[in-house]
Each structure stands twice: as structure tokens, then as C-alpha cells.
Design a protein around this motif. Structure first.
Motif, PDB file in Angstrom:
ATOM      1  N   LEU A  45       2.229  -5.944  -1.650  1.00  0.00           N
ATOM      2  CA  LEU A  45       1.097  -6.302  -0.794  1.00  0.00           C
ATOM      3  C   LEU A  45      -0.120  -5.430  -1.073  1.00  0.00           C
ATOM      4  CD1 LEU A  45       2.909  -6.932   2.607  1.00  0.00           C
ATOM      5  CD2 LEU A  45       1.921  -8.623   1.055  1.00  0.00           C
ATOM      6  N   ARG A  46       0.116  -4.166  -1.406  1.00  0.00           N
ATOM      7  CA  ARG A  46      -0.997  -3.273  -1.726  1.00  0.00           C
ATOM      8  C   ARG A  46      -1.688  -3.712  -3.019  1.00  0.00           C
ATOM      9  NH1 ARG A  46      -2.371   1.068  -4.646  1.00  0.00           N
ATOM     10  NH2 ARG A  46      -0.406   1.086  -5.783  1.00  0.00           N
ATOM     11  N   ASP A  49      -3.496  -7.311  -2.220  1.00  0.00           N
ATOM     12  CA  ASP A  49      -4.598  -7.319  -1.256  1.00  0.00           C
ATOM     13  C   ASP A  49      -5.956  -7.046  -1.890  1.00  0.00           C
ATOM     14  OD1 ASP A  49      -5.867  -5.462   1.419  1.00  0.00           O
ATOM     15  OD2 ASP A  49      -5.520  -7.620   1.451  1.00  0.00           O
ATOM     16  N   ARG A  52      -7.150 -10.221  -3.353  1.00  0.00           N
ATOM     17  CA  ARG A  52      -7.567 -11.202  -2.349  1.00  0.00           C
ATOM     18  C   ARG A  52      -8.908 -10.809  -1.747  1.00  0.00           C
ATOM     19  NH1 ARG A  52      -3.825 -12.021   2.682  1.00  0.00           N
ATOM     20  NH2 ARG A  52      -4.699  -9.977   3.063  1.00  0.00           N
ATOM     21  N   SER A  53      -9.102  -9.536  -1.440  1.00  0.00           N
ATOM     22  CA  SER A  53     -10.348  -9.122  -0.818  1.00  0.00           C
ATOM     23  C   SER A  53     -11.509  -9.204  -1.800  1.00  0.00           C
ATOM     24  CB  SER A  53     -10.219  -7.717  -0.241  1.00  0.00           C
ATOM     25  OG  SER A  53      -9.983  -6.786  -1.265  1.00  0.00           O
TER      26      SER A  53
END
Length: 64
Positions: A45-46, A49, A52-53
Motif C-alpha cells: 500500500l505504501r 499510494d 495513486r496520489s
């Protein structure tokens, strides 16, 4: 229904954190396996993310 799903996710997250804490103090093999899986998902997830951002920032800048 949504509250039930979110509650289940919260229980899994708390359980994973407990397993990481317990494994750091030498827990049984299954705890170390759950802790490894929890840390792997957190790392995934790190890594995902920022991608995605950065995509959302790119879309926002194109709208202006």
C-alpha cells in the motif's frame, strides 16, 4: 451492511497490528506468518499510494 464490512476490516487491521507486536517479541510461528503478511500488505500500500496520489495530482492539474 457497510458498517459491518468496515468493522470487519477494522478487526483485521487491529489483529494484524497485534500480531506484528507479538511477533517482535517472539510469538509462535502462525503469529510471525500473519505479521509478515501484514507488513507485506502495508509495504504494498505504501508503494501503490504515491502512484495513486501522483495520478490524482496530474488529473487535477489538467483540469485547471
Amino acid at each position: 451492511m457497510t458498517v459491518l464490512i468496515l468493522s470487519g476490516v477494522l478487526v483485521l487491521v487491529i489483529g494484524g497490528c497485534v500480531c506484528v507486536f507479538w511477533a517482535a517479541r517472539g510469538g509462535p510461528r502462525w503469529v510471525r506468518a500473519v505479521a509478515t503478511a501484514t507488513l507485506a500488505v502495508g509495504e504494498l500500500l505504501r508503494v501503490v499510494d504515491p502512484l495513486r496520489s501522483s495520478n490524482s495530482k496530474r488529473v487535477d492539474s489538467q483540469r485547471e
